[in-house]
Design a protein around this motif. Structure first.
Motif, PDB file in Angstrom:
ATOM      1  N   VAL A 255      10.921   0.369   3.451  1.00 42.23           N
ATOM      2  CA  VAL A 255      11.773  -0.598   4.124  1.00 42.23           C
ATOM      3  C   VAL A 255      12.999  -0.835   3.256  1.00 42.23           C
ATOM      4  O   VAL A 255      12.915  -1.453   2.188  1.00 42.23           O
ATOM      5  N   LEU A 256      14.122  -0.335   3.705  1.00 40.94           N
ATOM      6  CA  LEU A 256      15.350  -0.339   2.904  1.00 40.94           C
ATOM      7  C   LEU A 256      15.895  -1.743   2.683  1.00 40.94           C
ATOM      8  O   LEU A 256      16.554  -1.996   1.671  1.00 40.94           O
ATOM      9  N   THR A 257      15.647  -2.650   3.615  1.00 40.32           N
ATOM     10  CA  THR A 257      16.209  -3.999   3.529  1.00 40.32           C
ATOM     11  C   THR A 257      15.202  -5.023   3.004  1.00 40.32           C
ATOM     12  O   THR A 257      15.387  -6.228   3.172  1.00 40.32           O
ATOM     13  N   ALA A 258      14.142  -4.551   2.352  1.00 39.17           N
ATOM     14  CA  ALA A 258      13.182  -5.435   1.673  1.00 39.17           C
ATOM     15  C   ALA A 258      13.150  -5.037   0.203  1.00 39.17           C
ATOM     16  O   ALA A 258      12.923  -3.862  -0.112  1.00 39.17           O
ATOM     17  N   PRO A 259      13.378  -5.950  -0.733  1.00 35.69           N
ATOM     18  CA  PRO A 259      13.388  -5.594  -2.151  1.00 35.69           C
ATOM     19  C   PRO A 259      12.103  -4.915  -2.619  1.00 35.69           C
ATOM     20  O   PRO A 259      12.133  -4.096  -3.542  1.00 35.69           O
ATOM     21  N   ASP A 260      10.965  -5.256  -1.991  1.00 31.51           N
ATOM     22  CA  ASP A 260       9.693  -4.624  -2.374  1.00 31.51           C
ATOM     23  C   ASP A 260       9.368  -3.417  -1.503  1.00 31.51           C
ATOM     24  O   ASP A 260       8.248  -2.893  -1.557  1.00 31.51           O
ATOM     25  N   GLY A 261      10.335  -2.969  -0.722  1.00 40.36           N
ATOM     26  CA  GLY A 261      10.124  -1.820   0.141  1.00 40.36           C
ATOM     27  C   GLY A 261       9.222  -2.097   1.326  1.00 40.36           C
ATOM     28  O   GLY A 261       8.857  -1.190   2.072  1.00 40.36           O
ATOM     29  N   GLY A 262       8.866  -3.378   1.497  1.00 39.32           N
ATOM     30  CA  GLY A 262       8.001  -3.757   2.601  1.00 39.32           C
ATOM     31  C   GLY A 262       6.549  -3.941   2.208  1.00 39.32           C
ATOM     32  O   GLY A 262       5.691  -4.107   3.076  1.00 39.32           O
ATOM     33  N   ALA A 263       6.249  -3.949   0.912  1.00 39.36           N
ATOM     34  CA  ALA A 263       4.860  -4.019   0.456  1.00 39.36           C
ATOM     35  C   ALA A 263       4.133  -5.249   0.998  1.00 39.36           C
ATOM     36  O   ALA A 263       3.010  -5.146   1.507  1.00 39.36           O
ATOM     37  N   ALA A 264       4.753  -6.419   0.893  1.00 38.35           N
ATOM     38  CA  ALA A 264       4.084  -7.644   1.330  1.00 38.35           C
ATOM     39  C   ALA A 264       3.870  -7.655   2.841  1.00 38.35           C
ATOM     40  O   ALA A 264       2.793  -8.031   3.321  1.00 38.35           O
ATOM     41  N   GLY A 265       4.884  -7.247   3.600  1.00 36.52           N
ATOM     42  CA  GLY A 265       4.774  -7.273   5.044  1.00 36.52           C
ATOM     43  C   GLY A 265       3.815  -6.243   5.600  1.00 36.52           C
ATOM     44  O   GLY A 265       3.188  -6.466   6.644  1.00 36.52           O
ATOM     45  N   LEU A 266       3.688  -5.101   4.916  1.00 36.73           N
ATOM     46  CA  LEU A 266       2.834  -4.021   5.404  1.00 36.73           C
ATOM     47  C   LEU A 266       1.390  -4.135   4.938  1.00 36.73           C
ATOM     48  O   LEU A 266       0.501  -3.517   5.526  1.00 36.73           O
ATOM     49  N   ALA A 267       1.147  -4.935   3.899  1.00 38.24           N
ATOM     50  CA  ALA A 267      -0.205  -5.045   3.344  1.00 38.24           C
ATOM     51  C   ALA A 267      -1.254  -5.426   4.387  1.00 38.24           C
ATOM     52  O   ALA A 267      -2.349  -4.849   4.400  1.00 38.24           O
ATOM     53  N   PRO A 268      -0.981  -6.398   5.289  1.00 33.98           N
ATOM     54  CA  PRO A 268      -1.999  -6.742   6.288  1.00 33.98           C
ATOM     55  C   PRO A 268      -2.362  -5.591   7.220  1.00 33.98           C
ATOM     56  O   PRO A 268      -3.412  -5.637   7.879  1.00 33.98           O
ATOM     57  N   PHE A 269      -1.519  -4.572   7.274  1.00 33.87           N
ATOM     58  CA  PHE A 269      -1.770  -3.430   8.153  1.00 33.87           C
ATOM     59  C   PHE A 269      -2.358  -2.235   7.389  1.00 33.87           C
ATOM     60  O   PHE A 269      -2.529  -1.158   7.954  1.00 33.87           O
ATOM     61  N   GLY A 270      -2.646  -2.453   6.110  1.00 35.44           N
ATOM     62  CA  GLY A 270      -3.237  -1.390   5.309  1.00 35.44           C
ATOM     63  C   GLY A 270      -2.280  -0.267   4.965  1.00 35.44           C
ATOM     64  O   GLY A 270      -2.713   0.844   4.655  1.00 35.44           O
ATOM     65  N   VAL A 271      -0.984  -0.556   4.985  1.00 31.90           N
ATOM     66  CA  VAL A 271       0.033   0.455   4.699  1.00 31.90           C
ATOM     67  C   VAL A 271       0.713   0.124   3.374  1.00 31.90           C
ATOM     68  O   VAL A 271       1.124  -1.026   3.154  1.00 31.90           O
ATOM     69  N   THR A 272       0.841   1.103   2.512  1.00 33.29           N
ATOM     70  CA  THR A 272       1.545   0.930   1.242  1.00 33.29           C
ATOM     71  C   THR A 272       2.841   1.727   1.286  1.00 33.29           C
ATOM     72  O   THR A 272       2.802   2.952   1.408  1.00 33.29           O
ATOM     73  N   PRO A 273       3.984   1.068   1.190  1.00 30.69           N
ATOM     74  CA  PRO A 273       5.245   1.812   1.218  1.00 30.69           C
ATOM     75  C   PRO A 273       5.424   2.648  -0.041  1.00 30.69           C
ATOM     76  O   PRO A 273       4.909   2.288  -1.128  1.00 30.69           O
ATOM     77  N   VAL A 274       6.129   3.745   0.102  1.00 29.65           N
ATOM     78  CA  VAL A 274       6.353   4.669  -1.007  1.00 29.65           C
ATOM     79  C   VAL A 274       7.853   4.764  -1.263  1.00 29.65           C
ATOM     80  O   VAL A 274       8.616   5.061  -0.339  1.00 29.65           O
ATOM     81  N   PRO A 275       8.307   4.513  -2.505  1.00 21.78           N
ATOM     82  CA  PRO A 275       9.742   4.602  -2.796  1.00 21.78           C
ATOM     83  C   PRO A 275      10.300   5.972  -2.464  1.00 21.78           C
ATOM     84  O   PRO A 275       9.603   6.998  -2.566  1.00 21.78           O
ATOM     85  N   ILE A 276      11.564   5.988  -2.090  1.00 17.69           N
ATOM     86  CA  ILE A 276      12.245   7.246  -1.787  1.00 17.69           C
ATOM     87  C   ILE A 276      12.541   7.973  -3.087  1.00 17.69           C
ATOM     88  O   ILE A 276      13.151   7.419  -3.994  1.00 17.69           O
ATOM     89  N   GLY A 277      12.080   9.200  -3.197  1.00 18.91           N
ATOM     90  CA  GLY A 277      12.231   9.954  -4.431  1.00 18.91           C
ATOM     91  C   GLY A 277      13.595  10.596  -4.573  1.00 18.91           C
ATOM     92  O   GLY A 277      14.354  10.686  -3.634  1.00 18.91           O
TER      93      GLY A 277
END
Length: 277
Positions: A255-277
């Protein structure tokens, strides 16, 4: 329906979109801290402008013909595209702020909703807070769907399902949808916030989307006010708007517009965001 290769970005282009996303997030953080009774919507606009300019970017909203403000501020029955001005926020108001930044030719776009407390009207505030929670959760449900989706319009189905799971018959705006984002703030493809029959383009690395559910307490019917911009509900009920810019890449989603890449918002859905390499 065929979709061209142009909607997919290269790894280098995805990396270039990280900073405008972070600038957009910082602008919204500054606005969120300022929201309070008595504050004018033009003061919110000025706060976002300072952040964007100080970070060496510019408001991509001001690149839209005829629009001179940095953000959109939509209050109560105004759902999207509200114009900042002398209006002072009041206790109990629900206000959505939509912001975007262009940095070195690439764009970010995001929106938040804030509900102001009002001890005199607890039921009104509670209903509006629940509307905002349902809308935000539907946004994260749509983002989470990108992790496994084969085609884009699975995102809209996930958003609609999430809203319906709230147990209340909220209205989902049909005439206003999300979009691709990149060199321009608004690009193909359209991102529906509801289920459609067309599967849409393939979800694969390089797809970058601005996902933005717009949900109302009552009827989804809207009209454009006399200013030519502000979209308000016909029945006068309150609306909420949440948005993030999201990239699909080789490692997953970010998630480009979330400083944590969306980690907090996606956690309830069992999804872990991965930084763009």
């Amino acid at each position: 329906m065929a979709f061209g290769r142009g909607i997919y970005k290269s790894p280098a282009q995805l990396r270039a979109m990280v900073e405008p996303g972070l600038i957009t997030a910082a602008a919204l953080d500054a606005v969120r801290e300022l929201v309070a009774p008595g504050v004018t919507t033009e003061e919110l606009d000025a706060a976002a402008s300072r952040v964007i300019v100080d970070r060496g970017a510019r408001s991509n909203f001001q690149l839209v013909r005829g629009y001179r403000h940095t953000v959109c501020t939509s209050v109560n029955e105004q759902v999207v595209h509200g114009i900042p001005g002398p209006r002072r926020l009041e206790a109990g108001d629900i206000v959505s702020i939509d912001a975007g930044a262009e940095f070195r030719g690439w764009n970010g776009d995001a929106a938040i909703t804030v509900v102001l407390p009002d001890p005199a009207r607890p039921e009104v505030v509670s209903a509006r807070e629940e509307l905002s929670r349902v809308t935000e959760r539907s946004l994260w449900a749509g983002i989470a769907a990108l992790q496994t989706a084969k085609h884009l319009n699975e995102v809209g189905a996930a958003i609609q399902d999430s809203i319906e799971e709230s147990g209340r018959e909220y209205g989902i705006l049909r005439e206003y949808v999300g979009h691709g984002i990149g060199r321009k703030m608004h690009e193909s493809p359209s991102v529906f916030n509801y289920r459609v029959t067309d599967p849409g383009p393939e979800v694969r690395p390089g797809l970058v989307l601005a996902i933005e559910p717009m949900v109302v307490i009552g009827s989804e019917s809207t009209f454009v006010e006399d200013d030519g911009w502000t979209v308000s509900t016909v029945d006068g009920t309150a609306g909420s708007h949440w948005e993030h810019s999201v990239a699909v890449h080789d490692g997953g989603v970010w998630v480009l517009t979330a400083p944590d890449g969306g980690a907090a918002g996606l956690a309830p859905f069992g999804v872990t965001p991965v930084p763009i390499g």
